[in-house]
Design a protein around this motif. Structure first.
Motif, short mmCIF file in Angstrom:
data_model
loop_
_atom_site.label_atom_id
_atom_site.label_comp_id
_atom_site.label_asym_id
_atom_site.label_seq_id
_atom_site.Cartn_x
_atom_site.Cartn_y
_atom_site.Cartn_z
N TYR A 183 0.75 -1.25 0.10
CA TYR A 183 0.23 0.08 0.13
C TYR A 183 0.98 1.29 0.02
N LYS A 184 1.89 1.33 -0.91
CA LYS A 184 2.72 2.43 -1.07
C LYS A 184 2.16 3.79 -1.12
N GLN A 185 0.87 3.90 -1.81
CA GLN A 185 0.35 5.01 -2.03
C GLN A 185 -0.38 5.72 -1.07
N HIS A 186 -0.13 5.08 0.11
CA HIS A 186 -0.97 5.51 1.38
C HIS A 186 -0.07 5.92 2.46
N LYS A 187 -0.20 7.27 3.15
CA LYS A 187 0.53 7.35 4.10
C LYS A 187 0.24 6.65 5.45
N MET A 188 -1.21 6.42 5.62
CA MET A 188 -1.67 5.77 6.73
C MET A 188 -2.56 4.64 6.23
N VAL A 189 -2.51 3.44 6.75
CA VAL A 189 -3.66 2.51 6.47
C VAL A 189 -4.20 1.90 7.67
N GLY A 190 -5.59 2.00 7.67
CA GLY A 190 -6.45 1.40 8.82
C GLY A 190 -6.52 -0.44 8.67
N PHE A 191 -6.59 -0.90 9.80
CA PHE A 191 -7.27 -2.45 9.86
C PHE A 191 -7.77 -2.62 11.17
N TYR A 192 -8.37 -3.77 11.35
CA TYR A 192 -9.16 -4.00 12.40
C TYR A 192 -8.62 -5.34 13.13
N CYS A 193 -8.78 -5.25 14.62
CA CYS A 193 -8.61 -6.64 15.41
C CYS A 193 -9.86 -6.75 15.88
N PHE A 194 -10.72 -7.64 14.92
CA PHE A 194 -12.17 -7.64 15.32
C PHE A 194 -12.84 -6.55 15.04
N TYR A 195 -13.43 -5.70 15.88
CA TYR A 195 -13.96 -4.52 15.67
C TYR A 195 -13.18 -3.26 16.35
N LYS A 196 -12.15 -3.59 16.73
CA LYS A 196 -11.06 -2.45 17.28
C LYS A 196 -10.38 -2.15 16.18
N PRO A 197 -10.57 -0.58 16.00
CA PRO A 197 -9.65 -0.33 14.77
C PRO A 197 -8.22 0.08 15.18
N MET A 198 -7.13 -0.17 14.32
CA MET A 198 -5.81 0.14 14.67
C MET A 198 -5.25 0.82 13.25
N LEU A 199 -4.18 1.09 13.28
CA LEU A 199 -3.30 2.21 12.42
C LEU A 199 -2.06 1.72 12.12
N PHE A 200 -1.71 1.61 10.48
CA PHE A 200 -0.27 1.12 10.10
C PHE A 200 0.12 2.58 9.60
N VAL A 201 1.20 3.13 10.11
CA VAL A 201 1.84 4.24 9.60
C VAL A 201 3.24 3.99 8.53
N ARG A 202 3.12 4.74 7.59
CA ARG A 202 4.39 4.39 6.72
C ARG A 202 5.08 5.60 6.22
N ASP A 203 4.44 7.14 6.46
CA ASP A 203 5.13 8.20 5.99
C ASP A 203 5.94 8.79 7.12
N PRO A 204 7.35 9.21 6.89
CA PRO A 204 8.25 9.53 7.85
C PRO A 204 7.96 10.70 8.66
N GLU A 205 7.10 11.74 8.12
CA GLU A 205 6.80 12.77 8.66
C GLU A 205 6.00 12.41 9.85
N ILE A 206 4.69 11.61 9.37
CA ILE A 206 3.85 11.23 10.44
C ILE A 206 4.40 10.40 11.42
N ILE A 207 5.40 9.59 11.14
CA ILE A 207 6.45 8.91 12.20
C ILE A 207 6.74 9.66 13.10
N LYS A 208 7.56 10.57 12.62
CA LYS A 208 7.92 11.61 13.35
C LYS A 208 7.07 12.28 14.38
N ARG A 209 6.19 12.73 14.03
CA ARG A 209 4.92 13.21 14.91
C ARG A 209 4.59 12.02 16.02
N ILE A 210 4.43 10.96 15.66
CA ILE A 210 3.85 9.72 16.58
C ILE A 210 5.23 9.58 17.64
N LEU A 211 6.37 9.48 17.25
CA LEU A 211 7.49 8.97 17.92
C LEU A 211 7.97 10.28 18.69
N ALA A 212 7.80 11.48 18.42
CA ALA A 212 8.44 12.73 18.93
C ALA A 212 7.67 13.63 19.37
#
Length: 497
Positions: A70-99
């Protein structure tokens, strides 16, 4: 007639329940769509968790596949049953989350119940809430200052003598790389952290080799990993743990004996044991509850785990790469010889003053990063790039995928230390090199691990040429573990210079 009426009512109830479940499923799995985030195609009820559970690979491989698909997406949503979770692949967004937005993502998404598995539960890696994380981290950081780290190099000089004798006794036979690096890592950790004399190379019955190696420390399996990432309630239901009970009992006994010895003899070494004793004294003086034997043992185990498992893994992969790339090995050896000819010539500053050694270290850990996935749990509602991320949402980052992305690392499979030259590092995209994490929750043992590995490699290359004994195209990664570790059958030969 009465039977037919009840029969019809029953069918109506069943249809109503299924309709309600269908609507619930449609609404729950539309969570990310309503927030304008692309999400993975879902399965009824399961969301995406069944695919993850039924795919017993190291977690980083699963998320690496997400990253590449899913290279074209900065963030990708997915679900653990009905619990929403988020996968992030963009360095700028990663920077915000980690720092940048650390206060909104201060909790690690890896969950362990400290009542079931205290050695991992009291580790700052899993600590929830900023105050608890700061307290647990400070215990380790106090013992890892630059001044104290200066003691590591002389310790490895001593350990190197035992290691050389061990290698000589093998009479030029292939040696398990992970075995020799594990012995060295254990000896360094116990000498530096606990003041215990190193015997891993000399005593076949040494207790730390019996209870403190990877196979004895962990009772983890794939489902333990899944529960810690996605379904923490399963750990409580099945009382499952990552560290073994035998290792826990050993550390409790070792810690209790050592601390009692310190109190009786009034010996001070300025190590982790002394740090814990001082903290306990301070707590009592302030009227607070002192650490229990279990908590003190967990603090000791935290340093030990960080200083042995990861350090041995990184050292192993680095030696295997040097064995494969003789030209790089020779260049590194020349750089080391410019600083000194024997281990006694080196100290903290000299080891850290060999740029090419650091470049080789960084490139090896890029390709073979033990921690392949970083995860954070959102602690307060926030908005990133017009996407509302709600409190409690788990966010995943694949350091493995970033490290192999040709956009950031051309020919990513190639072992090329020049990527990390000073000039090239300046142009490197920030937050695409995450072997130890980043931001406030970066690995507390980073500096110790870095120093240990570089010192060990330098001392080995002063005395030996490392030769391969395996198919160079063979996959060296063991994908059946939580950490990305080397396969146990990987060997090298040591040829004395």
């Amino acid at each position: 007639m009465r039977f037919n009426i009840y029969d019809n009512i029953l069918w109506e109830i069943i249809i109503l329940l299924f309709s309600a479940l269908f609507i619930l499923n449609w609404w729950a799995h539309g969570y990310w769509k309503r927030r304008n985030v692309y999400s993975l195609p879902t399965e009824f009820i399961f969301g995406n968790i069944r695919e993850i559970i039924m795919n017993p690979k190291v977690m980083g491989i699963i998320f690496r596949n997400f990253y590449e698909k899913y290279k074209q997406h900065k963030m990708v949503g997915f679900y653990c049953f009905y619990k929403p979770m988020l996968f992030v692949r963009d360095p700028e967004i990663i920077k915000r989350i980690l720092a940048t937005d650390f206060n909104c993502f201060s909790n690690n998404g890896f969950t362990v119940d400290k009542n079931i598995d205290p050695f991992i539960g009291y580790n700052p890696f899993t600590a929830k809430t900023i105050p608890l994380w700061k307290e647990l981290r400070s215990i380790q950081a106090t013992n890892l200052t630059a001044l104290k780290l200066k003691e590591v190099v002389p310790g490895i000089v001593k350990i190197g003598e035992f290691m050389n004798e061990f290698i000589k006794n093998k009479k030029n036979q292939p040696i398990s790389v992970f075995d020799i690096t594990t012995r060295a890592a254990i000896d360094s950790a116990i000498l530096f952290g606990f003041g215990i004399e190193p015997k891993s190379f000399t005593d076949s019955e040494f207790s730390f080799m019996k209870y403190g190696t990877v196979e004895h420390l962990f009772s983890t399996n794939y489902m333990n990993t899944i529960s810690s990432f996605f379904l923490p309630s399963l750990s409580k239901i099945f009382n499952s743990r990552i560290t073994s009970k035998a290792a826990e009992d050993f550390f409790i006994s070792m810690t209790k004996t050592n601390i009692e010895h310190r109190k009786t003899t009034k010996i001070t070494r300025g190590d982790l044991f002394d740090t814990i004793l001082k903290l306990n004294k301070k707590k009592l003086e302030q009227g607070d509850k002192a650490y229990s034997n279990l908590e003190m043992s967990a603090h000791c185990a935290t340093f030990y785990l960080d200083a042995t498992v990861t350090s041995a893994t990184v050292s192993t992969f680095l030696l295997l790469e040097l064995a494969t790339h003789q030209d790089i090995q020779e260049k590194l050896r020349r750089e080391i010889f410019l600083v000194g000819k024997k281990p006694e010539d080196f100290d903290f500053d000299k080891i850290n003053g060999i740029p090419y050694l650091q470049m080789v270290f960084d490139e090896s850990i890029r390709i073979h990063s033990p921690v392949t996935v970083l995860t954070r749990s959102c602690t307060k509602d926030t908005v990133i790039e017009d996407v509302k991320i709600s409190k409690g949402t788990k966010v995943f980052i694949s350091s493995l995928a970033l490290h192999y992305d040709p956009e950031y690392y051309p020919e990513p499979e190639k072992f090329d230390p020049e990527r990390f030259s000073e000039n090239n590092k300046e142009s490197m995209t920030k937050y695409t090199f995450l072997p130890f994490g980043e931001g406030p929750r970066i690995c507390v043992g980073l500096k110790y691990g870095n120093l240990f590995v570089k010192t060990l490699i330098a001392f080995i290359l002063l005395k030996y040429r490392i030769l391969p004994t395996y198919d160079q195209n063979k996959v060296l990664h063991d994908y059946e573990n939580f950490l990305l570790v080397p396969k146990s059958d990987a060997t090298i030969k040591f040829e004395e210079l």
